[in-house]
Each structure stands twice: as C-alpha cells, then as structure tokens.
Design a protein around this motif. Structure first.
Motif, mmCIF file in Angstrom:
data_model
loop_
_atom_site.group_PDB
_atom_site.id
_atom_site.type_symbol
_atom_site.label_atom_id
_atom_site.label_comp_id
_atom_site.label_asym_id
_atom_site.label_seq_id
_atom_site.Cartn_x
_atom_site.Cartn_y
_atom_site.Cartn_z
ATOM 1 N N MET A 41 22.849 -40.714 -4.490
ATOM 2 C CA MET A 41 23.935 -41.078 -5.403
ATOM 3 C C MET A 41 23.737 -40.420 -6.765
ATOM 4 O O MET A 41 24.698 -40.053 -7.439
ATOM 5 C CB MET A 41 24.015 -42.600 -5.558
ATOM 6 C CG MET A 41 24.515 -43.321 -4.329
ATOM 7 S SD MET A 41 26.255 -43.010 -4.024
ATOM 8 C CE MET A 41 26.421 -43.710 -2.365
ATOM 9 N N SER A 44 23.925 -36.264 -6.215
ATOM 10 C CA SER A 44 25.296 -35.826 -5.918
ATOM 11 C C SER A 44 26.257 -36.087 -7.069
ATOM 12 O O SER A 44 27.396 -35.601 -7.060
ATOM 13 C CB SER A 44 25.811 -36.549 -4.674
ATOM 14 O OG SER A 44 25.975 -37.941 -4.939
ATOM 15 N N THR A 46 27.514 -38.965 -7.671
ATOM 16 C CA THR A 46 28.408 -40.063 -7.308
ATOM 17 C C THR A 46 28.216 -41.276 -8.204
ATOM 18 O O THR A 46 29.174 -41.997 -8.511
ATOM 19 C CB THR A 46 28.191 -40.458 -5.834
ATOM 20 O OG1 THR A 46 28.339 -39.298 -5.017
ATOM 21 C CG2 THR A 46 29.202 -41.507 -5.391
ATOM 22 N N LYS A 49 30.526 -42.303 -11.108
ATOM 23 C CA LYS A 49 31.760 -43.075 -10.973
ATOM 24 C C LYS A 49 31.586 -44.485 -11.529
ATOM 25 O O LYS A 49 32.560 -45.132 -11.916
ATOM 26 C CB LYS A 49 32.196 -43.118 -9.511
ATOM 27 C CG LYS A 49 32.604 -41.761 -8.953
ATOM 28 C CD LYS A 49 33.058 -41.864 -7.506
ATOM 29 C CE LYS A 49 33.396 -40.473 -6.942
ATOM 30 N NZ LYS A 49 34.550 -39.857 -7.618
ATOM 31 N N THR A 139 29.747 -48.476 -1.425
ATOM 32 C CA THR A 139 30.304 -47.135 -1.227
ATOM 33 C C THR A 139 30.489 -46.812 0.248
ATOM 34 O O THR A 139 30.854 -45.695 0.601
ATOM 35 C CB THR A 139 29.388 -46.068 -1.864
ATOM 36 O OG1 THR A 139 28.093 -46.136 -1.263
ATOM 37 C CG2 THR A 139 29.268 -46.276 -3.363
ATOM 38 N N LEU A 180 35.757 -44.741 -2.875
ATOM 39 C CA LEU A 180 34.353 -44.330 -2.856
ATOM 40 C C LEU A 180 33.891 -43.940 -1.452
ATOM 41 O O LEU A 180 32.817 -43.345 -1.309
ATOM 42 C CB LEU A 180 33.471 -45.468 -3.381
ATOM 43 C CG LEU A 180 33.648 -45.836 -4.856
ATOM 44 C CD1 LEU A 180 32.848 -47.088 -5.186
ATOM 45 C CD2 LEU A 180 33.229 -44.680 -5.764
ATOM 46 N N SER A 183 34.079 -39.636 0.923
ATOM 47 C CA SER A 183 33.076 -38.600 1.179
ATOM 48 C C SER A 183 32.007 -39.032 2.179
ATOM 49 O O SER A 183 31.088 -38.269 2.469
ATOM 50 C CB SER A 183 32.397 -38.196 -0.137
ATOM 51 O OG SER A 183 31.746 -39.313 -0.722
#
Length: 389
Positions: A41, A44, A46, A49, A139, A180, A183
C-alpha cells in the motif's frame, strides 16, 4: 429471548468516501491517527488515498506499514511499540483483512498490562478493552473485518492462528469505498469474494444464528452471489464492485453477531501451516464442509440458496440444497480455485499435519457452531476430501 447486537458506531459507505476520512475523525474529536497498512500500500502509493485527505484537513498522520499477510503476534508487538512511541489518539486500519486485523490487535494488546501476550486473548477469553479507537478502511471486498468484533492473529511460537474476540476488536467506524477495489487482481478478488460468501452462509446456518444477524446475512448473499463472477471477470464493473463491497460489510456484521463455523475453524490451520490465503483456504473447504453439514440444517441451506438466486421460492428444500452444493462446486471451477495439492502443498506434509490441524480447528471453537458438529476424525476426513477436490 434477548439478543445482543454490535456494530461500528458509524459506517460511511459509497464510492469516494475515503476522501471524507478527516470528516469521520472529526465527528469523534480525533486528530492524531496512526495509519496501519502494508508495504505494498505504501510502495504503490495507494495509502495516499487515505493520507491525502488527512493532510488536506491539516492532520499529520503516522504510518506503521510492517504488517504481514497473516498477522503475527510479533508484528502486533512491534505495532504496539510504534503506537506507544507517538502521540496518537486513534488507529486507522487501511488495506485488506491483515492491516485491519493488525490495527485491532494492536489496540487490544496496547491496553494490556506489561508481560501480557497476544495468546492471552485467544478465545474463550474476551478481549473487551482497547487502548485506542480503530477506524477501518477496507481495500478488498472480503474479510468484513471493518465491521466485526474479531481479529485473527498467528502465534509464531505455536504456529497457530488464534481467534480473538471482544468489544476491543470492534471498530469505532468504517469507511467502505468500493472504488478502492478496482485495482485488486482477479485472484485476490475471487479469494476475498468467496471469503465473504462463506461469512454470510456460515452466519446464517450457525447454531448461534439469530433473527437480527439473519437479516444481514441474507442481504449479503443477495448482493454477493450475482456479482462475484462479474467482478472476477470484469474488474472495472462499478455496479458489481459496489455490490460486493457492501455485501462484504453486511456479511461482517452478520457473523460478528452470529458466528462463523466449521469452514473457518478448518481454514485457519491451513493458513497457519501452509500460508494459503484465508479466502482461498475457505474456498478449498466450502463444498465439502457444506455437503457434510447440509442435512443437519437443510431448511437453512435451502433458504440461503433461494437468497443467492440459485433456487426458486417454489422449490423444495432438498432440490434447493442440491443446487447450493452444485453452485459451490461450479463457483470454485469458475474462479479457478485450486485444490491444496494444486496450490503446491506437499502431500506428505499435509498428511502428517492432519491430526494437528483437526485439533487446532476444534480448539478454535468455531466447529461447535456448525449445524453438524464434527469430532477430530471427521475433520481429518473432510481435510482429505478437500485435498481430492
């Protein structure tokens, strides 16, 4: 009869809702979060967010990202040290089930006296105290951990996945944003999706089922069953992703107020000994365990089949139950669920651990909730059937 029902104090559900994280914290007067997540997380990007809307509101968050796929007691201890080393007033579990379970376990262990270990909270102990409130942001559409009073942690000395239960594990709030999940790769989508279907089904047939939990379990199955194959084949399908995400949370509420049963009891040892992802080990077991349990709660399984849309209201229970079994087999085929052997587990090691895994499954307490309660020999035979597929 009195029923006790628990759930997070606040659920924010919908696309883009992660952008309102600061608003959620503000409603509870919280402003110093430690975000608990995993290395991917962070690498990447992510996790941004969650972090970006906090920065936008002037909130500086700490990050603990040393979580592992099957949370361990040693990681929890490291997380507690990080938590106590900062001036935090809440934890934010951001990611799949592992970061959320880690955050919940950190809150529990952080409230304990010095020298207390994670294993001291293993069921039947009640983990009702938490050092800090936890806000969860899933997620993946699967574990339901954002809405439950459970966390599962591996005891590294005993190589055992421990079920830990209590109000200390219940999140204060959850932000459930299906965007979320766009991906998430197909294999993870499938595994977490079958996990959430198992939550709903086991909650509904459990010996501890109740009217309130039933409503959530049935609603979850109505959302999950028609959409699981779709999100596997069409990862960008927003309607299906939204349905799966909501279904996962509803299933979490259902089993948090009822229970899981034999599938989960048998699944945890597979994960502990062979590092099979939790949802995948559930999927390996679900058809065989359901077939074993079917006649002990046939009306319930039949009603579940009708909720899933694979049997009509006009069909008898026997026909509906048979269709449910076939659907679970077909689902594993369509989602490319491997047998334990095809996953790569060594057959000699599998056979050598069957008795140990059966004992650990029984010790978890979950098999006692099953419509048909097995002994150790029966569990060993079910592990062998799962091996054969």
């Amino acid at each position: 009869m009195t029923t006790t029902f628990v759930s997070p104090r606040l659920l924010m559900i919908g696309g883009g809702s992660v952008g309102r994280l600061a608003e959620v914290l503000g409603q509870f007067g919280l402003s110093k979060p430690l975000v608990v997540t995993d290395p991917w997380m962070v690498s990447s990007g992510t996790v941004e967010k969650a972090l970006a809307p906090l920065r936008g509101a002037g909130i500086a968050a700490g990050v603990f990202s040393d979580t592992v796929p099957d949370p361990t007691d040693t990681v929890i201890e490291a997380g507690v040290a990080a938590m106590k080393g900062g001036d935090y007033d809440c934890l934010v579990g951001f990611g799949g089930g592992s970061p959320m379970d880690t955050a919940k376990a950190m809150a529990i262990l952080g409230a304990a006296a010095p020298g207390v270990k994670m294993r001291d909270f293993k069921v039947p102990a009640q983990a009702n105290r938490a050092a800090l409130p936890v806000i969860c942001i899933p997620t993946t559409a699967g574990t339901g951990s954002e809405a439950t009073r459970f966390t599962v942690i591996t005891d590294t000395e005993r190589d055992e996945k421990m079920l830990i239960a209590g109000l200390g594990a219940l999140p204060l709030a959850a932000v459930v944003d299906f965007e979320l999940t766009f991906s998430v790769p197909p294999r993870t989508t499938a595994d977490t999706g079958i996990d959430t279907l198992t939550h709903a089904l086991e909650a509904f047939v459990s010996k501890r089922a109740n009217d309130e939990a039933d409503e959530y379990a049935l609603r979850a199955m109505r959302l999950i069953a028609p959409n699981l194959r779709t999100v596997y084949r069409e990862p960008s399908n927003a309607v299906a992703r939204a349905a799966m995400m909501k279904g996962a949370t509803l299933a979490g509420i259902a089993f948090s107020n009822s229970s899981v049963a034999l599938v989960h009891g048998m699944s945890r040892p597979i994960g502990a000994h062979f590092h099979v992802p939790h949802g995948l080990s559930n999927a390996m077991l679900l058809p065989a365990v359901t077939e074993y349990s079917l006649n002990a709660a046939l009306p319930r399984y039949a009603e579940a089949a009708r909720a899933m849309g694979i049997a009509t209201s006009a069909e008898g229970d026997q026909s509906a139950g048979a269709k449910l079994l076939q659907e679970l087999r077909d689902l594993n085929r369509d989602l490319a669920v491997p047998t334990p052997g095809a996953f790569g587990i060594d057959p000699a090691k599998w056979d050598g651990l069957l008795t140990t895994m059966a004992d650990q499954a029984l010790a978890s307490g979950s098999p006692a909730n099953n419509p048909a309660v097995p002994d150790a020999a029966t569990i060993v035979s079910l592990y062998r059937r799962a091996w054969e597929g």
